[in-house]
Design an enzyme around this catalytic site. Structure first.
Site, PDB file in Angstrom:
ATOM      1  CE  LYS A   1      -5.242  -3.483   4.790  1.00 29.52           C
ATOM      2  NZ  LYS A   1      -5.264  -4.456   5.905  1.00 29.52           N
TER       3      LYS A   1
ATOM      4  CG  HIS B   1      -6.669   0.593   3.496  1.00 27.80           C
ATOM      5  ND1 HIS B   1      -6.059  -0.236   2.576  1.00 27.80           N
ATOM      6  CD2 HIS B   1      -7.667  -0.145   4.058  1.00 27.80           C
ATOM      7  CE1 HIS B   1      -6.665  -1.408   2.568  1.00 27.80           C
ATOM      8  NE2 HIS B   1      -7.638  -1.376   3.462  1.00 27.80           N
TER       9      HIS B   1
ATOM     10  CD  GLU C   1     -12.796   0.643   6.905  1.00 33.36           C
ATOM     11  OE1 GLU C   1     -12.057   0.891   5.937  1.00 33.36           O
ATOM     12  OE2 GLU C   1     -13.653  -0.260   6.903  1.00 33.36           O
TER      13      GLU C   1
ATOM     14  CG  HIS D   1     -12.101  -3.104   7.487  1.00 33.96           C
ATOM     15  ND1 HIS D   1     -11.187  -2.211   7.994  1.00 33.96           N
ATOM     16  CD2 HIS D   1     -11.727  -3.333   6.213  1.00 33.96           C
ATOM     17  CE1 HIS D   1     -10.300  -1.908   7.065  1.00 33.96           C
ATOM     18  NE2 HIS D   1     -10.603  -2.577   5.970  1.00 33.96           N
TER      19      HIS D   1
ATOM     20  CB  SER E   1     -10.608  -1.157   2.476  1.00 33.25           C
ATOM     21  OG  SER E   1     -11.871  -1.716   2.780  1.00 33.25           O
TER      22      SER E   1
ATOM     23  CG  ASN F   1      -4.123  -3.592   0.680  1.00 35.18           C
ATOM     24  OD1 ASN F   1      -4.731  -2.887  -0.104  1.00 35.18           O
ATOM     25  ND2 ASN F   1      -4.686  -4.630   1.287  1.00 35.18           N
TER      26      ASN F   1
ATOM     27  CG  ASP G   1      -9.488  -0.215  10.639  1.00 36.27           C
ATOM     28  OD1 ASP G   1      -8.294  -0.058  10.341  1.00 36.27           O
ATOM     29  OD2 ASP G   1     -10.112  -1.269  10.435  1.00 36.27           O
TER      30      ASP G   1
END
Length: 377
Positions: free
Chosen positions: A227, A197, A165, A119, A169, A32, A194
């Site tokens: 990340k 990423h 998110e 997650h 992910s 990541n 979230d």
């Protein structure tokens, strides 16, 4: 004494799901570290400067005892300014930050409606929460709306928390953030986003996909630092009242030794790099476009459009065999299997970073196309 553990491991092995640690080798298509900052001279230099000015490695205690270092507070102030929130709070990991949010902020009588693919850390936090939790269909704003409406009709009167998110992910797809913000406004709900990423990769100066919502009283965002930012830890950006509540009531914050002040200094440096040096992000986005184009042209598959490109192959054995073949060719590609992803969707999770060149990307997808053709024969 450990018979049950031994049986559990053998059962995993029989199903092709036994995990093991393996070293880094080959060209990076699995990390990541999207902006290539983790081993960069820029961050190494920032750490050297921090050591030279006396920043300690260890905090020596929890933030509420003697562990509250000036670097923690400086980072939180910088992060709040950078991301556009009222305040920020630094945790040692994204997992712990997510766990802390969901186990602390929603109260008994509240409802958390969460995306089905959120997650694992959010799931663990919700299990520790006194609030009710309910899943909504992935990236389906209407499903969130329906769940809330049904709960209210059944007599639910507490606070609503919508959890998602911004970039998933394992799927690599983007959340319908604006549509979910409208659902939140309709139901006077809190929106927990979230950005793990997306931080560093998307938005002005890497502020994330939810940058237009930051600072609103019903918005809390999580920005991981391990990340794209290349260091470690996570920042919760949120209204001051929620930060104060976390400091007073969040067990993962109160009872944990504070994160390394040296790492806090490094995160500050990474945020500054993201602000003043956009070229890493520009290079990454060009490489993301190339990778998604090569997947379509050579493999006949539609890419995610993001830096996370799943190649779903179905069975666990097929995913692990395909990953092993690509690793033998010099590409560090990893297989992801259930329970991390749903049953029947074992996959390669191809991660695009600037640690791999354009030529590396072309070579990977050429090799992948050849292997997929061979498997189909």
């Amino acid at each position: 004494m450990h018979d049950s553990h031994e049986r559990g491991l053998k059962a995993l092995e029989a199903r092709g799901r036994l995990r093991a640690l393996s070293p880094r080798r080959g060209i990076d298509f699995s990390s990541n570290d999207y902006l290539g900052l983790a081993a960069s001279g820029a961050l190494n230099g920032a750490i050297e400067q921090a050591i030279a000015r006396g920043v300690p490695m260890g905090a020596g205690g929890s933030r509420l005892l003697r562990g509250n270092d000036p670097e923690h507070e400086a980072l939180e102030a910088d992060a709040a300014r950078h991301f556009g929130g009222e305040t920020a709070l630094y945790f040692a990991s994204g997992f712990m930050a997510n766990y802390a949010v969901f186990s602390t902020l929603p109260q008994r009588g509240d409802l958390i409606v969460y995306d089905a693919l959120i997650h694992a850390s959010a799931h663990d936090g919700m299990r520790a929460s006194k609030a009710e939790a309910q899943s909504a269909a992935h990236n389906d704003a209407q499903s969130f709306d329906d769940a809330i409406t049904t709960w209210r009709a059944g007599g639910g009167t507490g606070q609503i928390w919508i959890a998602l998110e911004s970039l998933y992910s394992m799927e690599g797809d983007f959340a319908p953030i604006e549509a979910l913000a409208q659902v939140a406004a309709k139901h006077d709900a809190m929106l927990v986003i979230d950005e793990a990423h997306a931080s560093g990769v998307y938005g002005e100066a890497g502020r994330g996909l939810a940058e237009s919502l930051e600072g609103q009283p019903n918005v809390l965002t999580l920005h991981t630092c391990g990340k794209a930012l290349g260091v470690m830890g996570a920042l919760l950006v949120m209204p001051k009242v929620l930060r104060d509540y976390m400091v007073n009531r969040s067990r993962p914050f109160i009872y944990a030794t504070a994160p390394s002040p040296l790492m806090a200094a490094a995160v500050r440096a990474s945020i500054a790099l993201n602000t003043h040096e956009p070229q890493r992000r520009e290079t990454l986005h060009a490489r993301i476009t190339l990778a998604n184009e090569r997947l379509a042209a050579l493999c006949g598959m539609t890419g995610s459009g993001s830096q996370i490109i799943p190649v779903i192959v179905g069975t666990d054995a097929r995913a692990t065999a395909l990953a092993a073949t690509l690793q033998a060719k010099g590409f560090d590609v990893r297989a992801v299997r259930p329970p991390t992803v749903p049953e029947g969707t074992a996959r390669l999770r191809i991660s695009i970073t600037i640690n791999a060149s354009d030529d590396d990307v072309r070579s990977l997808f050429a090799a992948l196309a050849g292997e997929l053709e061979r498997l189909a024969a």
